[in-house]
Design a protein around this motif. Structure first.
Motif, PDB file in Angstrom:
ATOM      1  N   TRP A  88       0.800  -1.213   0.000  1.00 56.31           N
ATOM      2  CA  TRP A  88       0.000   0.000   0.000  1.00 56.31           C
ATOM      3  C   TRP A  88       0.837   1.268   0.000  1.00 56.31           C
ATOM      4  O   TRP A  88       1.936   1.309   0.558  1.00 56.31           O
ATOM      5  CB  TRP A  88      -0.916   0.020   1.224  1.00 56.31           C
ATOM      6  CG  TRP A  88      -1.863  -1.129   1.304  1.00 56.31           C
ATOM      7  CD1 TRP A  88      -1.816  -2.168   2.194  1.00 56.31           C
ATOM      8  CD2 TRP A  88      -3.007  -1.365   0.482  1.00 56.31           C
ATOM      9  NE1 TRP A  88      -2.843  -3.036   1.975  1.00 56.31           N
ATOM     10  CE2 TRP A  88      -3.600  -2.567   0.934  1.00 56.31           C
ATOM     11  CE3 TRP A  88      -3.585  -0.683  -0.588  1.00 56.31           C
ATOM     12  CZ2 TRP A  88      -4.749  -3.096   0.341  1.00 56.31           C
ATOM     13  CZ3 TRP A  88      -4.729  -1.210  -1.174  1.00 56.31           C
ATOM     14  CH2 TRP A  88      -5.295  -2.389  -0.708  1.00 56.31           C
ATOM     15  N   ASP A  90       0.078   5.772   0.322  1.00 56.18           N
ATOM     16  CA  ASP A  90      -0.925   6.716   0.821  1.00 56.18           C
ATOM     17  C   ASP A  90      -1.952   7.054  -0.257  1.00 56.18           C
ATOM     18  O   ASP A  90      -3.132   7.260   0.042  1.00 56.18           O
ATOM     19  CB  ASP A  90      -0.243   7.987   1.326  1.00 56.18           C
ATOM     20  CG  ASP A  90      -1.183   8.851   2.148  1.00 56.18           C
ATOM     21  OD1 ASP A  90      -1.642   8.382   3.213  1.00 56.18           O
ATOM     22  OD2 ASP A  90      -1.487   9.984   1.718  1.00 56.18           O
ATOM     23  N   ARG A  93      -5.327   5.028  -0.458  1.00 53.13           N
ATOM     24  CA  ARG A  93      -6.360   5.056   0.575  1.00 53.13           C
ATOM     25  C   ARG A  93      -7.748   5.395   0.040  1.00 53.13           C
ATOM     26  O   ARG A  93      -8.714   4.651   0.311  1.00 53.13           O
ATOM     27  CB  ARG A  93      -5.943   5.999   1.708  1.00 53.13           C
ATOM     28  CG  ARG A  93      -4.803   5.454   2.555  1.00 53.13           C
ATOM     29  CD  ARG A  93      -4.235   6.501   3.497  1.00 53.13           C
ATOM     30  NE  ARG A  93      -5.266   7.094   4.331  1.00 53.13           N
ATOM     31  CZ  ARG A  93      -5.127   8.248   4.983  1.00 53.13           C
ATOM     32  NH1 ARG A  93      -3.993   8.937   4.858  1.00 53.13           N
ATOM     33  NH2 ARG A  93      -6.089   8.710   5.729  1.00 53.13           N
ATOM     34  N   GLY A 115      -3.054  -4.553   6.194  1.00 54.45           N
ATOM     35  CA  GLY A 115      -2.330  -3.290   6.051  1.00 54.45           C
ATOM     36  C   GLY A 115      -0.932  -3.437   5.487  1.00 54.45           C
ATOM     37  O   GLY A 115      -0.503  -4.535   5.095  1.00 54.45           O
ATOM     38  N   ASP A 152      -0.006   2.552   8.251  1.00 57.63           N
ATOM     39  CA  ASP A 152      -0.765   1.492   8.911  1.00 57.63           C
ATOM     40  C   ASP A 152      -1.841   2.094   9.807  1.00 57.63           C
ATOM     41  O   ASP A 152      -3.006   1.663   9.789  1.00 57.63           O
ATOM     42  CB  ASP A 152       0.186   0.614   9.715  1.00 57.63           C
ATOM     43  CG  ASP A 152      -0.534  -0.469  10.511  1.00 57.63           C
ATOM     44  OD1 ASP A 152      -1.179  -1.332   9.890  1.00 57.63           O
ATOM     45  OD2 ASP A 152      -0.453  -0.449  11.750  1.00 57.63           O
ATOM     46  N   MET A 155      -4.594   3.799   7.653  1.00 58.57           N
ATOM     47  CA  MET A 155      -5.430   2.818   6.975  1.00 58.57           C
ATOM     48  C   MET A 155      -6.361   2.122   7.955  1.00 58.57           C
ATOM     49  O   MET A 155      -7.521   1.839   7.632  1.00 58.57           O
ATOM     50  CB  MET A 155      -4.562   1.800   6.246  1.00 58.57           C
ATOM     51  CG  MET A 155      -3.932   2.341   4.976  1.00 58.57           C
ATOM     52  SD  MET A 155      -3.036   1.056   4.046  1.00 58.57           S
ATOM     53  CE  MET A 155      -4.371  -0.080   3.669  1.00 58.57           C
ATOM     54  N   ASP A 158      -9.266   4.426   8.479  1.00 57.92           N
ATOM     55  CA  ASP A 158     -10.091   4.478   7.269  1.00 57.92           C
ATOM     56  C   ASP A 158     -10.951   3.226   7.131  1.00 57.92           C
ATOM     57  O   ASP A 158     -12.161   3.305   6.883  1.00 57.92           O
ATOM     58  CB  ASP A 158      -9.212   4.599   6.022  1.00 57.92           C
ATOM     59  CG  ASP A 158      -8.539   5.953   5.881  1.00 57.92           C
ATOM     60  OD1 ASP A 158      -8.897   6.887   6.619  1.00 57.92           O
ATOM     61  OD2 ASP A 158      -7.630   6.061   5.028  1.00 57.92           O
ATOM     62  N   TYR A 166      -9.745  -5.112   9.861  1.00 55.60           N
ATOM     63  CA  TYR A 166      -8.367  -4.742   9.552  1.00 55.60           C
ATOM     64  C   TYR A 166      -7.392  -5.644  10.280  1.00 55.60           C
ATOM     65  O   TYR A 166      -7.551  -5.923  11.483  1.00 55.60           O
ATOM     66  CB  TYR A 166      -8.119  -3.284   9.967  1.00 55.60           C
ATOM     67  CG  TYR A 166      -6.819  -2.714   9.480  1.00 55.60           C
ATOM     68  CD1 TYR A 166      -6.662  -2.307   8.165  1.00 55.60           C
ATOM     69  CD2 TYR A 166      -5.730  -2.572  10.334  1.00 55.60           C
ATOM     70  CE1 TYR A 166      -5.468  -1.774   7.708  1.00 55.60           C
ATOM     71  CE2 TYR A 166      -4.527  -2.036   9.895  1.00 55.60           C
ATOM     72  CZ  TYR A 166      -4.406  -1.633   8.573  1.00 55.60           C
ATOM     73  OH  TYR A 166      -3.221  -1.105   8.130  1.00 55.60           O
TER      74      TYR A 166
END
Length: 214
Positions: A88, A90, A93, A115, A152, A155, A158, A166
């Motif tokens: 991932w 940024d 997101r 994550g 991390d 996320m 979010d 998660y």
């Protein structure tokens, strides 16, 4: 678009629960142990190196085809869970949140996002060997990519806000903020700058399975 190389990878079983794993090599590395952790459930898999596991996003046509086949053409309402994992950044997101929302609108019951990895600026085994030779494990902390932990945390916020679940690599690999370097057999946790060794993937797969079943 290009269809997956093996269409059997996205076939559901009629006699047991089904779980979908989608993403890049950071998802693929979990495949073997996740199959064991969710047994006897059947696992559908759509993973390819470098594929962004979001409905919208950049990537090779073949790569995007694999992701779209998994996220838009599989009847997610029939799945016990959808697991999304990737390397991932940024910028992913908002695309990830949009993907979660669309899956939820189509009836996905349990969505589990894995994550970002604990990541290093060079190959982990080489860094570890040099640290052991020099009796200086401080270089491991210095080589750890500093942006991964804040990502991390962002996320996690979010994803949980959407009602999805998660799993944090940092919670598993770095409990209390101290990152483990070795697996139970004394080997390194990572095979390169980020990917896990098979043994190190076991607790991650087990954490995902718990989120799917609860």
């Amino acid at each position: 678009y290009t269809t997956p190389n093996d269409t059997a990878c996205l076939q559901m079983a009629s006699d047991r629960a089904n779980v979908l794993l989608v993403g890049d090599s950071h998802a693929g590395q979990l495949s073997q142990e996740l199959r064991r952790a969710i047994a006897p459930a059947n696992m559908l898999q759509a993973t390819a190196a470098g594929c962004r596991p979001t409905i919208q996003g950049k990537g090779l046509r073949s790569c995007r085809g694999i992701v779209i086949a998994a996220l838009e053409e599989v009847d997610v309402s029939r799945l016990q869970g959808v697991v999304i994992a990737g390397r991932w950044f940024d910028t992913d997101r908002p695309l990830l949140i949009e993907t979660i929302r669309r899956l939820q609108q189509r009836g996905a019951r349990r969505i589990v996002v894995v994550g970002p990895m604990v990541e290093y600026s060079a190959d982990f085994p080489d860094l570890l060997a040099r640290s052991m030779l020099d009796h200086d494990f401080g270089r491991m902390k210095k080589a750890r990519e500093a942006d991964r932990r804040p990502l991390d945390e962002a996320m996690r916020r979010d994803v949980l806000a959407t009602g999805a679940r998660y799993v944090s690599h940092f919670d598993i690999e770095c409990p209390g903020g101290r990152c483990r370097l070795f697996t139970a057999d004394g080997g390194p946790i990572h095979i390169d700058h980020s990917h896990l060794t098979p043994l190190a993937s076991i607790p991650v797969a087990q954490a995902i399975a718990r989120e799917i079943s609860r």
